[in-house]
Design a protein around this motif. Structure first.
Motif, PDB file in Angstrom:
ATOM      1  N   LEU A  78       0.653  -1.328  -0.084  1.00  0.00           N
ATOM      2  CA  LEU A  78       0.145  -0.123   0.109  1.00  0.00           C
ATOM      3  C   LEU A  78       0.621   1.201   0.113  1.00  0.00           C
ATOM      4  CD1 LEU A  78      -2.931  -0.921   2.410  1.00  0.00           C
ATOM      5  CD2 LEU A  78      -3.006  -1.329  -0.117  1.00  0.00           C
ATOM      6  N   PRO A  80       2.441   2.809  -2.400  1.00  0.00           N
ATOM      7  CA  PRO A  80       1.883   4.020  -3.385  1.00  0.00           C
ATOM      8  C   PRO A  80       1.011   4.521  -3.137  1.00  0.00           C
ATOM      9  CG  PRO A  80       2.997   2.054  -4.596  1.00  0.00           C
ATOM     10  CD  PRO A  80       2.439   1.780  -3.074  1.00  0.00           C
ATOM     11  N   LEU A  81       0.009   3.865  -2.504  1.00  0.00           N
ATOM     12  CA  LEU A  81      -1.502   4.670  -1.987  1.00  0.00           C
ATOM     13  C   LEU A  81      -1.089   5.491  -0.934  1.00  0.00           C
ATOM     14  CD1 LEU A  81      -4.609   4.560  -2.169  1.00  0.00           C
ATOM     15  CD2 LEU A  81      -4.576   2.687  -0.608  1.00  0.00           C
ATOM     16  N   ASP A 219      -4.622   7.783  -8.152  1.00  0.00           N
ATOM     17  CA  ASP A 219      -4.150   6.628  -9.348  1.00  0.00           C
ATOM     18  C   ASP A 219      -4.764   5.381  -8.894  1.00  0.00           C
ATOM     19  OD1 ASP A 219      -3.487   5.014 -11.326  1.00  0.00           O
ATOM     20  OD2 ASP A 219      -1.351   5.373 -11.205  1.00  0.00           O
ATOM     21  N   ASN A 223      -2.479   1.741  -8.598  1.00  0.00           N
ATOM     22  CA  ASN A 223      -2.328   1.183  -7.370  1.00  0.00           C
ATOM     23  C   ASN A 223      -2.867  -0.195  -7.228  1.00  0.00           C
ATOM     24  OD1 ASN A 223      -1.348   2.995  -4.994  1.00  0.00           O
ATOM     25  ND2 ASN A 223      -2.838   4.384  -6.165  1.00  0.00           N
ATOM     26  N   THR A 227      -0.126  -3.475  -6.249  1.00  0.00           N
ATOM     27  CA  THR A 227      -0.474  -4.199  -5.386  1.00  0.00           C
ATOM     28  C   THR A 227      -0.697  -5.823  -5.670  1.00  0.00           C
ATOM     29  OG1 THR A 227      -1.311  -2.431  -4.015  1.00  0.00           O
ATOM     30  CG2 THR A 227      -1.971  -4.554  -3.312  1.00  0.00           C
ATOM     31  N   VAL A 277       1.415   7.534 -10.569  1.00  0.00           N
ATOM     32  CA  VAL A 277       2.221   7.196  -9.583  1.00  0.00           C
ATOM     33  C   VAL A 277       3.546   7.352  -9.753  1.00  0.00           C
ATOM     34  CG1 VAL A 277       2.874   5.192  -7.778  1.00  0.00           C
ATOM     35  CG2 VAL A 277       0.311   5.386  -8.499  1.00  0.00           C
TER      36      VAL A 277
END
Length: 552
Positions: A78, A80-81, A219, A223, A227, A277
């Motif tokens: 997680l 990038p989120l 994004d 994501n 993931t 990202v």
């Protein structure tokens, strides 16, 4: 499709920037709270290696490799989120949520009655740890300029190294005394204390915008792709050669799907996603891209060494888990001390290329020395070789963020740092899972047949026997110790290969000017804290501060 914009080599005078925030006591309280969070994650990452044989024996579990893989996967999935969410709701809520997840996962691990429950808790811990690490990098970008970043990255490395150094000792000591659950129970109260520090001092700006405008910058597809692909790769690496043959569909399918998914993710980010990202200015820039690749590779080296080196002392040297933790001090503290020195050198000279080149060379030399270790090698050799490779790892670990951030305008630091942490954490996954796969597969080949027949459940059960190796009768005892020594040699060869690949990736990297300013839209929110704290220290400015707060 849009053509990628050109990369600025240095900030333009017209950029909307401001200098770094004042280094007053409130600033140092923020740094302390962030460093404490990193300290926690370091203890958790490194302590499990020394305690794992005892934990596996206690829970009678066969999937010990997932104890490390689940943590590394959660730490990566997680990230990038988190970078996107920190742009929407701010840095403080993300850090508080991260600490809460870390504490929750620790509680589940401490209460685990089965290996599956422990693995689930480790996954939740990893989610919190990944968000903590990502937030740390973003917060530093908000507060200090890139030119002075080396010093503070060195401080974070010192915090990590202190935690990483005492982690194996704590984990080993608690495992040896039969109280390994306290390895996890101690985390929630520390998280609670740190959450109070974050609430009091981590007051950073959040640029004004409507929720709809902020959500439009998320994004979601990117994501989801990264993931899912990461999870698929980890499943394939963990199953390979243990539960299923490497060439079986059960292993090849998730590996191929995951790797294809990562390729699709990159293509989507480059050509279709707005905003991506992956920072758009890195599309045609080898300097920034090489920084991400090198970050991945040095993290793989670090994870492999931190996670599997204690096994050398426990299995080959008859050391208890706690003493094995002490015996890897050479690795932990050489990394931290050299990292601080490297960070200061970059600040003084503005040059990151020479440290990176020299760091990779030192890592290659150290890894080459490790491949000469045998079960009967002296303690002086094993510790001395740690110091050599630890110095190289420390230099590269700190320096690789500079080619990334120097390739970007400072306004893109947050997403760039989220991707930087993702690349590092993805390297941790490969270090843990690849090392675990090597151990399991090589032990099948190297352990005496008479010894393996005692464990019809498989070689993962044989791994649990490390604590009882000292009590084996000769010549079986020496045969088992030599089997572990031969197995670990393959791991050191892996480290050598990764270090050589990292050195090759540094070729062609440009030396760019380091930014000396930060993005004025972020940084410390003085309107939220100045008046509150100035009443005791600056009574004469009380009225003026109130006017400024009301006008804002």
């Amino acid at each position: 499709m849009d053509s990628p914009p050109s990369r600025p080599s240095s900030p333009k005078p017209s950029d909307d920037l401001s200098h770094g925030v004042p280094k007053d006591w409130k600033f140092w309280c923020i740094i302390f709270s962030v460093a404490l969070s990193i300290f926690l994650t370091a203890i958790e990452f490194t302590s499990i290696g020394a305690a794992l044989p005892t934990i596996a024996h206690s829970l009678k579990g066969e999937q010990f490799i997932w104890v490390g893989s689940a943590y590394a996967l959660g730490e990566t999935a997680l990230v990038p989120l988190c970078g996107g969410l920190s742009q929407i709701i701010g840095r403080q809520p993300i850090m508080l949520s991260a600490l809460s997840l870390f504490a929750l996962g620790s509680t589940i691990c401490g209460a685990a009655s089965t290996m599956n429950m422990l693995i689930a808790g480790r996954g939740i811990q990893g989610l919190g740890a990944g968000a903590i690490t990502s937030s740390m990098q973003i917060i530093l970008s908000d507060l200090v300029t890139l030119r002075e970043r080396g010093t503070f990255s060195g401080l974070m490395a010192l915090s990590w190294a202190i935690g990483g150094g005492v982690g194996p000792v704590i984990g080993g000591s608690l495992a040896q005394s039969g109280k390994w659950r306290w390895l996890f129970y101690l985390n929630p109260p520390i998280c609670a204390f740190n959450a109070i520090m974050v609430l009091l001092f981590l007051r950073l700006k959040t640029p004004p915008a409507t929720l709809r405008e902020k959500l439009s910058k998320m994004d979601i597809i990117g994501n989801f792709l990264v993931t899912g692909s990461t999870t698929s790769v980890v499943i394939g690496l963990t199953w390979g050669g243990v539960q299923y043959p490497w060439l079986s569909g059960h292993v090849l399918s998730p590996l191929v799907i995951g790797l294809i998914g990562l390729v699709v993710f990159i293509i989507y980010e480059i050509y279709f996603c707005k905003p991506p990202v992956v920072p758009i200015v890195l599309r045609m820039d080898w300097t920034g891209a090489s920084g991400y690749i090198q970050s991945f590779l040095i993290a793989m080296v670090l994870a492999t060494l931190s996670y599997w080196f204690p096994i050398f002392f426990e299995a080959c040297k008859d050391k208890s888990p706690s003493i094995a933790g002490v015996d890897i001090f050479g690795l932990s503290y050489s990394i931290s001390l050299i990292a601080i020195m490297a960070g200061i050198a970059v600040k003084k000279t503005g040059n990151y290329s020479i440290p990176i080149y020299s760091g990779w060379m030192l890592t290659i030399i150290g890894a080459g020395l490790l491949t000469t270790l045998r079960a009967d090698s002296s303690l002086a050799k094993s510790v001395g070789f740690q110091i050599v490779i630890g110095g190289g790892v420390g230099i590269v670990y700190v320096a690789t963020l500079f080619p990334i951030l120097a390739s970007l305008p400072v306004t893109q630091s947050a997403p760039a740092m989220a991707l930087y942490v993702f690349s590092r954490n993805f390297g941790y996954i490969w270090g843990v899972t690849a090392g675990g796969a090597i151990i399991q597969n090589e032990l099948k080949r190297n352990l005496p047949a008479s010894f393996l027949t005692q464990f019809p459940q498989g070689v993962e059960i044989a791994f649990e026997t490390i604590p009882v190796i000292p009590s084996l009768e000769q010549p079986l005892k020496d045969a088992v110790r030599n089997a572990f020594g031969t197995t670990l040699k393959v791991i050191w060869q892996l480290v050598l290969g990764v270090a050589m690949a990292g050195s090759l990736c540094s070729i062609g990297m440009k030396q760019l000017q380091l930014h000396t300013k930060i993005d004025k839209d972020w940084g410390r929110d003085e309107s939220a804290v100045n008046y509150k704290w100035s009443r005791a220290s600056q009574p004469a400015q009380q009225t003026e501060n109130m006017k400024e707060a009301l006008s804002a």
